[in-house]
Design a protein around this motif. Sequence first.
Motif, PDB file in Angstrom:
ATOM      1  N   UNK A   1      38.255  27.210  44.830  1.00 15.49           N
ATOM      2  CA  UNK A   1      38.939  25.869  43.652  1.00 15.49           C
ATOM      3  C   UNK A   1      40.217  25.447  44.284  1.00 15.49           C
ATOM      4  N   UNK A   2      40.581  24.203  43.904  1.00 15.58           N
ATOM      5  CA  UNK A   2      41.963  23.814  44.151  1.00 15.58           C
ATOM      6  C   UNK A   2      43.001  24.564  43.401  1.00 15.58           C
ATOM      7  N   UNK A   3      44.006  24.861  44.103  1.00 17.95           N
ATOM      8  CA  UNK A   3      45.297  25.500  43.692  1.00 17.95           C
ATOM      9  C   UNK A   3      44.854  26.438  42.789  1.00 17.95           C
ATOM     10  N   UNK A   4      45.257  26.740  41.389  1.00 18.67           N
ATOM     11  CA  UNK A   4      45.033  27.887  40.671  1.00 18.67           C
ATOM     12  C   UNK A   4      43.954  27.445  39.723  1.00 18.67           C
ATOM     13  N   UNK A   5      43.149  26.728  39.810  1.00 21.66           N
ATOM     14  CA  UNK A   5      41.997  26.433  38.883  1.00 21.66           C
ATOM     15  C   UNK A   5      41.331  27.726  38.756  1.00 21.66           C
ATOM     16  N   UNK A   6      40.814  28.217  37.674  1.00 23.15           N
ATOM     17  CA  UNK A   6      40.468  29.356  37.172  1.00 23.15           C
ATOM     18  C   UNK A   6      39.023  29.133  36.939  1.00 23.15           C
TER      19      UNK A   6
ATOM     20  N   UNK B   1      43.350  20.676  51.240  1.00 23.58           N
ATOM     21  CA  UNK B   1      43.544  19.930  50.109  1.00 23.58           C
ATOM     22  C   UNK B   1      44.959  19.330  50.273  1.00 23.58           C
ATOM     23  N   UNK B   2      44.923  18.023  49.887  1.00 21.82           N
ATOM     24  CA  UNK B   2      46.305  17.157  49.847  1.00 21.82           C
ATOM     25  C   UNK B   2      46.459  16.664  48.562  1.00 21.82           C
ATOM     26  N   UNK B   3      47.771  16.509  48.181  1.00 21.83           N
ATOM     27  CA  UNK B   3      48.243  15.608  46.981  1.00 21.83           C
ATOM     28  C   UNK B   3      48.244  14.325  47.303  1.00 21.83           C
TER      29      UNK B   3
ATOM     30  N   UNK C   1      38.369  20.607  51.004  1.00 28.46           N
ATOM     31  CA  UNK C   1      37.476  20.332  52.007  1.00 28.46           C
ATOM     32  C   UNK C   1      37.656  21.231  53.074  1.00 28.46           C
ATOM     33  N   UNK C   2      36.444  21.561  53.502  1.00 30.26           N
ATOM     34  CA  UNK C   2      36.405  22.633  54.656  1.00 30.26           C
ATOM     35  C   UNK C   2      36.631  21.982  56.060  1.00 30.26           C
ATOM     36  N   UNK C   3      37.569  22.467  56.861  1.00 29.78           N
ATOM     37  CA  UNK C   3      37.970  21.964  57.885  1.00 29.78           C
ATOM     38  C   UNK C   3      37.707  22.756  59.269  1.00 29.78           C
ATOM     39  N   UNK C   4      37.636  23.881  59.096  1.00 29.82           N
ATOM     40  CA  UNK C   4      37.219  24.948  60.275  1.00 29.82           C
ATOM     41  C   UNK C   4      36.650  26.148  59.679  1.00 29.82           C
TER      42      UNK C   4
END
Lengths: 298, 187
Positions: A100-105, B102-104, B146-149
Motif C-alpha cells: 500500500x502507499x505510505x501508511x495506508x492501513x 510512488x511519487x507525489x 509501482x514495481x520497478x525492480x
Amino acid sequence: MRRIWIVLLVFAAIMVPASPAGATLTSQAKASPGGIGIRLVAVPTSPTSNPLARLYIIDHLAPGTSVSRQVEVSNTTRAVADVAVYAAGASLGGLGFSFSAGRVQDQLSSWTSVSRNMLRLQPGTDALETVTLSVPKDASTGEKYAVLWAQVSPASSAHRGLLFVNRVGIRMYVSIGLGGTLPPSFTIGRLAAKRATSGNPSVAVTIHNSGEGPLDISGSLTLSNGPGGVRGGPYPVTLGSALAPGRSELAAAMLSKQLPGGPWKATITLHSGLTVRSATATLTFPALTDTPPQRSSP
Amino acid sequence: MERFTTLTEGRKSGKALVVLGAFAALAAFSALAAGTSLPAAAETPASFTLTAGALSISAPTASVSLGSEVASALATTMSGQLGSVTVTDQRGGTTTWTASVISTAFTPTAGPADPASNVSYAAGALTDSATVVATAVTATDLTGVSTVVTGASTGISTVSWDPTISVIVPADYAPGVYTATITHSVA
C-alpha cells in the motif's frame, strides 16, 4: 512575459542524511553506501514450520489471540538515521505481493503495533524492536497481508526539489482461523458511459456482493487522458444502500454537463470497510441529443 | 563424599573413566563435578547457527534537482538521474524481493501541481551479483505504488541501479520551484 520554470538546482550538493543532526558531518561521507536494513530475529522454530517463516512474519492465529516477534533495524550508513517503524497494508493479487502507499492501513497492519515508532540509530548500530500482533475477537477469517516497514525520511522543512523516502520491510502473511466471518468481497462489472435525460453524463457500474456479509460501499470515479489531456474528478460514486450478500446493484457517478465527450480513461475505486476494488475502462459519453451548442470542446 | 558421587557418575560411561584415569585426581574432580554430561557433549555433532541477515536499501536521501528550464507554451519533458539505489539481501537462501516506487505530484508554491501520472521511472541498467536474478520494469505513472525492480536471490546478493526520473511538464505551467517526494519501498 518571460516565465521561468525552475525545478531545482542542487544536484546532491550536500548529502542530506536521514537526520538533521548529522547534516553537517556527512558531506564527504559517501564512499561505501550503507543503508537501512531490517531482519527478523528470534523466529520461533519448529520442524514443520514454513521455511519462509525465517524471512517473513508468518503465522496462523485465532481471533482474540496475540503474538510477538522481534525485528532488528540496522543503520550501516555513516550518518545518524531517524528510522520510523510501522506496519502498513499490502495485498496479494495478480501482480503478486504489492504494498500500500505510505501508511495506508489494512486489517492486519491495523492489528500490528511496535514497541517504538521512532528509532534514532547512530552510524553502524542496530536496535531491536518488538512487534505485537493482536487479533481482535471479531476478526474475519482468511489470509491477511501487511508489511512491517523501517523508513527513513528527509528532514522535512527546508528542502526543495525531489525528496526521497526510503523504506525496507518484512512481509507479513497471517491467516486468521477459527470463528469470525469471511472478509467482505465484491466485484465490479463493466463501466458504462451514459447520458441522463437532463443531459448530464454519468458512469454506471454493477456491483455484485460476492462475500458473506453485507457491504457498505462508497468510492469515487476519476477521469484522465481526456481530450487535450484533461482530467476530471474525483466524483463520488453513490449506491442505494447496504448491499446484501449475493445481490447486485447499480452504482453511478453523475458528472457535469460541460464535460467533453471523451474518450476518457475512467477509473472507479470502491471500498467497503477495508476491502477495496477498482476497475478501469476507456469511455466516451453519448453525444447530447438535443441542440448542438453543447458539443464537446476541449 | 563428593568424590564418591563423581566416581559413580563416571562409571556409567567407559569413556569418562578413561579420562578420569589419564588425568590427575585433582583435575578430575573439577572436571567431573562440572561435567556429568561430558560424555554426551562429546558425542554431540558440532553445530552452529547462522541467523538470517537483513534486507536493506541504500538510496539517495539528498534532495536532487532535475534541472531548470524556461516555461513553455508546449509540453516538455524534464529528466534526471537520482543517484544509486542499492538493495542488499543478506537473508540467505532462496529469497525474493520487490522494489517499488510512488511519487507525489510536483507541487509549486503556487499554482497547479504537475500530477504524479506525468512522472515516470526507469531503473536503467542493473548491476547485480551472481546470486541474484533481477528484473527492471519501467513505470510510466507513479500515482500508485509501482514495481520497478524485482529480485530473486539464491544467496547473499546485491542489486544496484541509477534510476532516471522523467517528468512531463504540461504547457503553460507557471514558473516556480516544483517539489515532489519519491518513496522507494523494498520488501
